[in-house]
Design a protein around this motif. Structure first.
Motif, PDB file in Angstrom:
ATOM      1  N   PHE A 194       2.181 -71.099  59.994  1.00  0.00           N
ATOM      2  CA  PHE A 194       1.644 -72.154  60.861  1.00  0.00           C
ATOM      3  C   PHE A 194       1.995 -73.539  60.310  1.00  0.00           C
ATOM      4  O   PHE A 194       2.449 -74.420  61.053  1.00  0.00           O
ATOM      5  CB  PHE A 194       0.123 -72.007  60.990  1.00  0.00           C
ATOM      6  CG  PHE A 194      -0.551 -73.250  61.480  1.00  0.00           C
ATOM      7  CD1 PHE A 194      -0.487 -73.628  62.819  1.00  0.00           C
ATOM      8  CD2 PHE A 194      -1.251 -74.072  60.596  1.00  0.00           C
ATOM      9  CE1 PHE A 194      -1.094 -74.785  63.277  1.00  0.00           C
ATOM     10  CE2 PHE A 194      -1.868 -75.233  61.047  1.00  0.00           C
ATOM     11  CZ  PHE A 194      -1.785 -75.584  62.398  1.00  0.00           C
ATOM     12  N   LEU A 195       1.797 -73.750  59.005  1.00  0.00           N
ATOM     13  CA  LEU A 195       2.079 -75.053  58.408  1.00  0.00           C
ATOM     14  C   LEU A 195       3.562 -75.398  58.507  1.00  0.00           C
ATOM     15  O   LEU A 195       3.916 -76.545  58.788  1.00  0.00           O
ATOM     16  CB  LEU A 195       1.635 -75.051  56.941  1.00  0.00           C
ATOM     17  CG  LEU A 195       0.128 -75.025  56.701  1.00  0.00           C
ATOM     18  CD1 LEU A 195      -0.175 -74.858  55.226  1.00  0.00           C
ATOM     19  CD2 LEU A 195      -0.528 -76.277  57.239  1.00  0.00           C
ATOM     20  N   PRO A 204       5.202 -78.676  68.835  1.00  0.00           N
ATOM     21  CA  PRO A 204       4.218 -79.186  69.799  1.00  0.00           C
ATOM     22  C   PRO A 204       2.978 -79.685  69.069  1.00  0.00           C
ATOM     23  O   PRO A 204       2.634 -79.186  67.991  1.00  0.00           O
ATOM     24  CB  PRO A 204       3.903 -77.960  70.656  1.00  0.00           C
ATOM     25  CG  PRO A 204       4.232 -76.789  69.791  1.00  0.00           C
ATOM     26  CD  PRO A 204       5.384 -77.218  68.936  1.00  0.00           C
ATOM     27  N   ILE A 205       2.327 -80.684  69.653  1.00  0.00           N
ATOM     28  CA  ILE A 205       1.121 -81.224  69.012  1.00  0.00           C
ATOM     29  C   ILE A 205      -0.115 -80.412  69.380  1.00  0.00           C
ATOM     30  O   ILE A 205      -1.180 -80.588  68.795  1.00  0.00           O
ATOM     31  CB  ILE A 205       0.909 -82.701  69.400  1.00  0.00           C
ATOM     32  CG1 ILE A 205       0.747 -82.845  70.926  1.00  0.00           C
ATOM     33  CG2 ILE A 205       2.047 -83.563  68.886  1.00  0.00           C
ATOM     34  CD1 ILE A 205       0.369 -84.245  71.357  1.00  0.00           C
ATOM     35  N   HIS A 221      -9.183 -68.421  65.824  1.00  0.00           N
ATOM     36  CA  HIS A 221      -8.709 -67.576  64.726  1.00  0.00           C
ATOM     37  C   HIS A 221      -8.030 -68.428  63.658  1.00  0.00           C
ATOM     38  O   HIS A 221      -8.289 -68.284  62.453  1.00  0.00           O
ATOM     39  CB  HIS A 221      -7.735 -66.532  65.303  1.00  0.00           C
ATOM     40  CG  HIS A 221      -7.267 -65.523  64.322  1.00  0.00           C
ATOM     41  ND1 HIS A 221      -6.217 -64.660  64.585  1.00  0.00           N
ATOM     42  CD2 HIS A 221      -7.671 -65.231  63.049  1.00  0.00           C
ATOM     43  CE1 HIS A 221      -6.018 -63.885  63.536  1.00  0.00           C
ATOM     44  NE2 HIS A 221      -6.872 -64.213  62.590  1.00  0.00           N
ATOM     45  N   LEU A 222      -7.175 -69.349  64.090  1.00  0.00           N
ATOM     46  CA  LEU A 222      -6.516 -70.276  63.167  1.00  0.00           C
ATOM     47  C   LEU A 222      -7.549 -71.101  62.409  1.00  0.00           C
ATOM     48  O   LEU A 222      -7.449 -71.259  61.185  1.00  0.00           O
ATOM     49  CB  LEU A 222      -5.579 -71.191  63.945  1.00  0.00           C
ATOM     50  CG  LEU A 222      -5.051 -72.434  63.208  1.00  0.00           C
ATOM     51  CD1 LEU A 222      -4.167 -72.032  62.036  1.00  0.00           C
ATOM     52  CD2 LEU A 222      -4.278 -73.340  64.165  1.00  0.00           C
ATOM     53  N   SER A 223      -8.527 -71.619  63.107  1.00  0.00           N
ATOM     54  CA  SER A 223      -9.537 -72.479  62.466  1.00  0.00           C
ATOM     55  C   SER A 223     -10.313 -71.715  61.406  1.00  0.00           C
ATOM     56  O   SER A 223     -10.584 -72.250  60.318  1.00  0.00           O
ATOM     57  CB  SER A 223     -10.487 -73.038  63.523  1.00  0.00           C
ATOM     58  OG  SER A 223      -9.795 -73.889  64.414  1.00  0.00           O
ATOM     59  N   SER A 233     -10.029 -78.117  58.358  1.00  0.00           N
ATOM     60  CA  SER A 233      -9.649 -77.740  59.710  1.00  0.00           C
ATOM     61  C   SER A 233      -8.128 -77.756  59.829  1.00  0.00           C
ATOM     62  O   SER A 233      -7.439 -78.369  59.005  1.00  0.00           O
ATOM     63  CB  SER A 233     -10.243 -78.738  60.717  1.00  0.00           C
ATOM     64  OG  SER A 233      -9.587 -79.986  60.608  1.00  0.00           O
ATOM     65  N   PRO A 234      -7.558 -77.098  60.839  1.00  0.00           N
ATOM     66  CA  PRO A 234      -6.098 -77.141  61.022  1.00  0.00           C
ATOM     67  C   PRO A 234      -5.563 -78.566  61.132  1.00  0.00           C
ATOM     68  O   PRO A 234      -4.530 -78.891  60.541  1.00  0.00           O
ATOM     69  CB  PRO A 234      -5.879 -76.354  62.325  1.00  0.00           C
ATOM     70  CG  PRO A 234      -7.046 -75.445  62.408  1.00  0.00           C
ATOM     71  CD  PRO A 234      -8.195 -76.200  61.819  1.00  0.00           C
ATOM     72  N   GLY A 235      -6.259 -79.412  61.875  1.00  0.00           N
ATOM     73  CA  GLY A 235      -5.800 -80.800  62.030  1.00  0.00           C
ATOM     74  C   GLY A 235      -5.785 -81.535  60.704  1.00  0.00           C
ATOM     75  O   GLY A 235      -4.836 -82.269  60.407  1.00  0.00           O
TER      76      GLY A 235
END
Length: 240
Positions: A194-195, A204-205, A221-223, A233-235
């Motif tokens: 993901f990173l 994509p944003i 799931h990612l979070s 958090s992912p952000g």
């Protein structure tokens, strides 16, 4: 931290992910990636950084420099002669792994080099010497890593079938090679996927789109995995 990653020589590319140099003032944080690093610090210490199950932070005085080499997931144990589970979530001195003489001689050689680039070349040359006399990589570990790099949705049952092992046998082999079982490795490599995708200039944003592309069932799931493995958090993780 000013961190610069460098491609390794072609003959090392199947064993090492990268070489790197860094100036490390203040506090820095590392996210699990399944790999093991050997790093020299300008204090003279050489550390083996075992595989991690969660992010960890470290701090050095201003002016501290470091150089390191990063072994591919599952490879360091067979090269340096340890069970990866024994160094899980640990940073151990090289002399605890290979003896005080190896630590002293290598530290002196790196310290005598004239600049960071030269120091990194010394460390990579030493890694080459270790690799040349090392035992082969565990074939089951190699298969598992390749499967997960190709598709982070691969199930443990599918990994076991591909290696010809039972699930319990596969788990034991993975523990020795990676420090944890195949399910945990999948979680870590999926986050790294993901990173890598998120940092691509054309990414994509939309986090939901990135999450699915990286192998997550959805953004939630990612979070969850980001919070568990990185404490962010992912952000927040992408922005850093």
């Amino acid at each position: 931290m000013r961190y610069v990653s460098s491609m390794v020589a072609p003959d090392l590319a199947s064993d090492l992910v990268t070489g790197w140099t860094a100036d490390v003032p203040g506090i820095s944080t590392v996210v699990p990636d399944g790999c093991v690093d050997v790093l020299w610090i300008s204090t003279g210490a050489i550390r083996v950084c075992g595989p991690e199950t969660s992010a960890w932070s470290f701090a050095f005085p201003a002016g501290t420099e470091a150089v390191g080499v990063r072994f591919r997931a599952g490879r360091a144990g067979s090269v340096l002669g340890f069970d990866a589970a024994e160094v899980l979530n640990k940073r151990v001195s090289l002399d605890d792994v290979l003896g005080s003489r190896v630590q002293r001689l290598l530290s002196d050689r790196i310290g005598d080099a004239e600049d960071q680039g030269s120091r990194l070349r010394v460390l990579q040359d030493q890694a080459r010497n270790w690799i040349e006399v090392a035992a082969p990589e565990d074939s089951a570990a190699e298969t598992v890593r390749r499967l997960l790099v190709r598709d982070s949705r691969t199930t443990v049952a599918e990994m076991a079938e591909a290696t010809g092992l039972g699930v319990r046998q596969l788990n034991r082999r993975c523990m020795r090679a990676f420090g944890y079982g195949p399910a945990t490795l999948r979680k870590i490599l999926r986050l790294q996927r993901f990173l890598h995708m998120a940092r691509h200039p054309g990414a994509p944003i939309d986090l939901a789109t990135l999450a699915v592309a990286a192998g997550y069932t959805d953004q939630s799931h990612l979070s969850r995995d980001c919070r568990e493995l990185a404490g962010r958090s992912p952000g927040e993780l992408v922005s850093r």
